[in-house]
Enzyme design. Structure first.
Site, PDB file in Angstrom:
ATOM      1  N   LYS A  71       4.503  -8.156  -7.301  1.00  0.00           N
ATOM      2  CA  LYS A  71       4.178  -6.735  -7.152  1.00  0.00           C
ATOM      3  C   LYS A  71       5.201  -5.842  -7.845  1.00  0.00           C
ATOM      4  O   LYS A  71       4.832  -4.847  -8.474  1.00  0.00           O
ATOM      5  CB  LYS A  71       4.099  -6.361  -5.667  1.00  0.00           C
ATOM      6  CG  LYS A  71       2.850  -6.876  -5.009  1.00  0.00           C
ATOM      7  CD  LYS A  71       2.726  -6.353  -3.586  1.00  0.00           C
ATOM      8  CE  LYS A  71       1.487  -6.968  -2.944  1.00  0.00           C
ATOM      9  NZ  LYS A  71       1.384  -6.601  -1.516  1.00  0.00           N
ATOM     10  N   CYS A  81      16.786   4.546  18.480  1.00  0.00           N
ATOM     11  CA  CYS A  81      16.648   5.423  19.659  1.00  0.00           C
ATOM     12  C   CYS A  81      15.234   5.322  20.231  1.00  0.00           C
ATOM     13  O   CYS A  81      15.036   5.337  21.439  1.00  0.00           O
ATOM     14  CB  CYS A  81      16.877   6.892  19.304  1.00  0.00           C
ATOM     15  SG  CYS A  81      18.532   7.338  18.772  1.00  0.00           S
ATOM     16  N   ASP A 114      10.303  -5.691  -3.748  1.00  0.00           N
ATOM     17  CA  ASP A 114       9.201  -6.364  -3.054  1.00  0.00           C
ATOM     18  C   ASP A 114       9.295  -7.869  -3.288  1.00  0.00           C
ATOM     19  O   ASP A 114       9.730  -8.310  -4.353  1.00  0.00           O
ATOM     20  CB  ASP A 114       7.845  -5.827  -3.536  1.00  0.00           C
ATOM     21  CG  ASP A 114       6.721  -6.215  -2.600  1.00  0.00           C
ATOM     22  OD1 ASP A 114       6.338  -5.367  -1.766  1.00  0.00           O
ATOM     23  OD2 ASP A 114       6.230  -7.357  -2.674  1.00  0.00           O
ATOM     24  N   ALA A 153       0.834  -1.203   0.000  1.00  0.00           N
ATOM     25  CA  ALA A 153       0.000   0.000   0.000  1.00  0.00           C
ATOM     26  C   ALA A 153       0.872   1.258   0.000  1.00  0.00           C
ATOM     27  O   ALA A 153       0.749   2.109  -0.876  1.00  0.00           O
ATOM     28  CB  ALA A 153      -0.932  -0.014   1.209  1.00  0.00           C
ATOM     29  N   GLU A 213      11.475  -5.746  11.537  1.00  0.00           N
ATOM     30  CA  GLU A 213      12.804  -6.296  11.320  1.00  0.00           C
ATOM     31  C   GLU A 213      13.458  -5.618  10.110  1.00  0.00           C
ATOM     32  O   GLU A 213      14.611  -5.182  10.173  1.00  0.00           O
ATOM     33  CB  GLU A 213      12.706  -7.804  11.102  1.00  0.00           C
ATOM     34  CG  GLU A 213      14.065  -8.431  11.002  1.00  0.00           C
ATOM     35  CD  GLU A 213      13.967  -9.958  10.974  1.00  0.00           C
ATOM     36  OE1 GLU A 213      13.122 -10.507  11.705  1.00  0.00           O
ATOM     37  OE2 GLU A 213      14.727 -10.574  10.229  1.00  0.00           O
ATOM     38  N   CYS A 217      17.211   8.233  15.610  1.00  0.00           N
ATOM     39  CA  CYS A 217      16.906   7.167  14.646  1.00  0.00           C
ATOM     40  C   CYS A 217      15.861   6.218  15.235  1.00  0.00           C
ATOM     41  O   CYS A 217      15.483   6.350  16.401  1.00  0.00           O
ATOM     42  CB  CYS A 217      18.174   6.420  14.243  1.00  0.00           C
ATOM     43  SG  CYS A 217      18.722   5.194  15.450  1.00  0.00           S
ATOM     44  N   ARG A 273      -6.578  -1.250  -1.464  1.00  0.00           N
ATOM     45  CA  ARG A 273      -5.800  -0.064  -1.057  1.00  0.00           C
ATOM     46  C   ARG A 273      -4.472   0.101  -1.787  1.00  0.00           C
ATOM     47  O   ARG A 273      -3.768   1.081  -1.550  1.00  0.00           O
ATOM     48  CB  ARG A 273      -5.528  -0.124   0.446  1.00  0.00           C
ATOM     49  CG  ARG A 273      -4.562  -1.254   0.824  1.00  0.00           C
ATOM     50  CD  ARG A 273      -4.634  -1.618   2.276  1.00  0.00           C
ATOM     51  NE  ARG A 273      -3.734  -2.721   2.597  1.00  0.00           N
ATOM     52  CZ  ARG A 273      -3.939  -3.998   2.285  1.00  0.00           C
ATOM     53  NH1 ARG A 273      -5.012  -4.361   1.590  1.00  0.00           N
ATOM     54  NH2 ARG A 273      -3.069  -4.918   2.616  1.00  0.00           N
ATOM     55  N   CYS A 319      -1.578  -4.793   9.053  1.00  0.00           N
ATOM     56  CA  CYS A 319      -2.856  -4.684   8.349  1.00  0.00           C
ATOM     57  C   CYS A 319      -3.580  -6.019   8.301  1.00  0.00           C
ATOM     58  O   CYS A 319      -4.776  -6.080   8.070  1.00  0.00           O
ATOM     59  CB  CYS A 319      -2.643  -4.197   6.927  1.00  0.00           C
ATOM     60  SG  CYS A 319      -1.725  -2.677   6.897  1.00  0.00           S
TER      61      CYS A 319
END
Lengths: 77, 339, 339, 77
Positions: free
Chosen positions: C81, C169, C55, C34, C128, C166, C66, C181
């Site tokens: 994709k 942090c 991807d 999305a 990750e 970052c 979406r 989602c």
């Protein structure tokens, strides 16, 4: 004192994002005229006005410490 | 269908019941430019039952920077936006009944299209059409969602007849020279941000989650990192001629409309704004020059050269669009600058 | 070109100079879901010089609600994709150099792709990968823009090495079971709103308007009409292992990664999270049931039936994905639920 | 007193969008534990915390009148 915020092209016309001004006791219409003259803004009369983030008509009277925002309606889409 | 919309029905305020409601609804989209193409795609992907989309323009190269349904091929074929939008929307979701109309959204046209409509989305580029949408919305008690943007700035407001103030309460009059994308530029993210707000409001209205509908007027500037929510509790004007106690729907009256006439025997359309204006011709000329047009002028008029047309503007706001007999095209050119 | 981008060069903070800069830049987009499809379309329409989009997944029916680059035909053809995105992006703007990679964005892959990149946009669906992006960004001094959404809620934050805090942090660790989602649902407008923020930040960074870059962490909920800007002046951690005084870039280390292994002689992939977890199996089973899956369980494991796969999850977070030998696909399935 | 705001799924878990609680003198970490127990929230320890719209670490001490928001990082995209 009152803080005045300019949105969209009003900011470019005014040359500032916000200014401090003494506006207590004035109506919104009076303030618009004063600000338009002082900062050379052309179409302030058709702008919407928020006092403390609440939509306000031209007759509304400004109090000390109120923050006033001028938000011009835009038509692009 | 259940798999297709699974991520949307997983969202508790929609659920399976909400999805059924979305499927049963009809949205009228006024405009297929930046906001129109984005909002239309959003609703078609969400599984709206029926979408009617109205636009008077053709796809141009300068649209591609922000109008998400269109491709270079549509520009090359000079497709009307409504037709190009329909083609793409059908490829996205063949389950939606899409009606695309190449037409100017005049009050007459709006009245003709309103039957059975559950929601109107404003994706137009001028206040005259918005005021007509506003009056149609009040007269037929259909909600509409105002949205507009210019530069990195944008705004949105949901108007529910009988509940919220209307656009006429806020503006009182049609502001001439509202900033448009043709005078102030526009960036794609500002378009997307308005669509995000209009789209969320649309989904709330379509699933009838009335308590969730935003009651404030949102405006934002993405480049200047501003976001503001203006409360509207004092904005409703009981004497408003559009939504007040004695409504007259003034913007459905042809008297208050921009008038267009093809000049007899000439390839020219005359445009006359509803009220006499007092334009500053020198300012107008300079603005047009800044936009990169070739401009000539004298104390009585300004003449602007465009690709296939020439626009001559007079001090009272009247204009002649040379090089066309098409009323809708002429209005489109005029409202690009005087939106 | 000048006509095509005219509305963007009219916007003073971009102008003709900014347009030249956009044209000279290379963006690396991690993910083509999305956020990835929307952000990619935005940048391609804006005239970015070069876009690399990575991807690992295929277009599925549930994406169409979406993910704006894809059509029903892409689902029918089961296109990856990255390939479907490339096809549409090229039709939108043939002037952009687009590289589409069907690949898992592992730290190795990121290190391989980073050369010459001006900006990384986060459009991934798991922490990750985000932590690996964060470390790559710090190591190679390339800005990146975090974005994420679930339901009607979303967030964005611009991370500029040497200037802002970052992601490490802020989070200190990879949160297991961040909402995704696939567990919380998602509505299109929330996606568009995150894209609006990421897209505006991207344009600021590409035109090098550093003063305009947002320094706060934005989060919003479109259904609940909330918008919040969190100031980040106290967030930078001098001892941060990613951006602090003695960086070690822990998330580029394979020790800290989810491990995937094809089980010998079987059509099954084993997945082992970087740290031992203590999952509540009963909660996990119930959540999966709520999502509409057929679930079986015993005190030691939960087994979930999917279309072509079966996932078996153990209390320590380890999982077996049956029905595939494809490591990337297996990781994708796992991270849908444990993102 | 202190106002506590819950964002995203934390609100669903807590069953409230905001609550009033006495938290002055407590650290953010202590408040998280207290709130997690009282409102049955599972993953509050990994949530980000804003005190008066400013990101704050787990060691920060809360003052009377501070507004605390818990914003959970989400990973969808």
């Amino acid at each position: 004192m009152n803080k005045i915020l300019f949105f969209a092209h009003l900011r470019d016309e005014a040359g500032h994002e916000s200014v401090e001004i003494e506006a207590a006791g004035k109506t919104v219409a009076e303030l618009k005229q004063m600000v338009a003259e002082k900062y050379g803004i052309q179409k302030l009369d058709t702008s919407m006005t928020a006092i403390n983030e609440e939509f306000s008509s031209n007759d509304e009277v400004i109090k000390a410490g109120d923050t006033i925002a001028f938000i011009p309606p835009v038509s692009g889409g | 269908m259940s798999e297709r919309y699974s991520r949307q029905t997983l969202f508790p305020p929609i659920g399976k019941g909400g999805q059924e409601k979305i499927r049963s609804k009809h949205v009228l989209m006024i405009g297929a430019g930046a906001l129109g193409s984005g909002n239309a795609e959003l609703l078609v992907r969400a599984g709206i039952g029926r979408l009617t989309i109205v636009d008077r323009d053709y796809v141009e190269a300068s649209n591609l920077q922000r109008q998400q349904l269109y491709t270079e091929e549509d520009v090359a074929e000079k497709l009307p936006k409504a037709a190009a939008a329909e083609k793409r929307l059908k490829a996205i979701n063949s389950e939606v009944a899409i009606t695309a109309m190449i037409a100017d959204a005049t009050p007459e046209k709006l009245a003709e299209l309103i039957d059975g409509v559950d929601l109107i989305i404003d994706a137009t580029d001028n206040f005259e059409t918005r005021m007509a949408i506003n009056d149609i919305s009040q007269k037929f008690r259909i909600p509409w969602i105002y949205g507009a943007c210019v530069g990195s700035f944008g705004m949105s407001f949901s108007i529910i007849p009988g509940k919220t103030p209307c656009l006429n309460c806020l503006l009182k009059t049609v502001p001439l020279q509202g900033m448009t994308c043709d005078t102030g530029g526009i960036i794609g993210p500002a378009v997307q941000m308005v669509i995000a707000h209009q789209g969320a409001e649309a989904l709330k209205i379509l699933v009838e989650d009335w308590d969730a509908v935003r009651t404030s007027f949102v405006s934002f500037d993405l480049w200047r990192n501003q976001y503001t929510s203006m409360k509207m509790s004092k904005a409703k004007d009981p004497g408003c001629l559009s939504c007040g106690e004695h409504p007259e729907y003034p913007y459905l009256d042809v008297e208050n409309m921009t008038k267009t006439t093809v000049l007899c025997g000439r390839d020219t359309v005359q445009i006359r704004p509803p009220k006499q204006q007092q334009l500053n011709l020198q300012d107008t000329a300079e603005k047009m020059k800044d936009l990169g047009y070739q401009v000539k002028g004298n104390p009585y008029l300004v003449s602007v050269e465009m690709d296939d047309n020439r626009m001559v503007i007079f001090e009272d706001g009247r204009a002649l669009i040379h090089g066309t007999k098409d009323l809708a095209q002429a209005r489109s050119i005029y409202q690009r600058f005087f939106g």
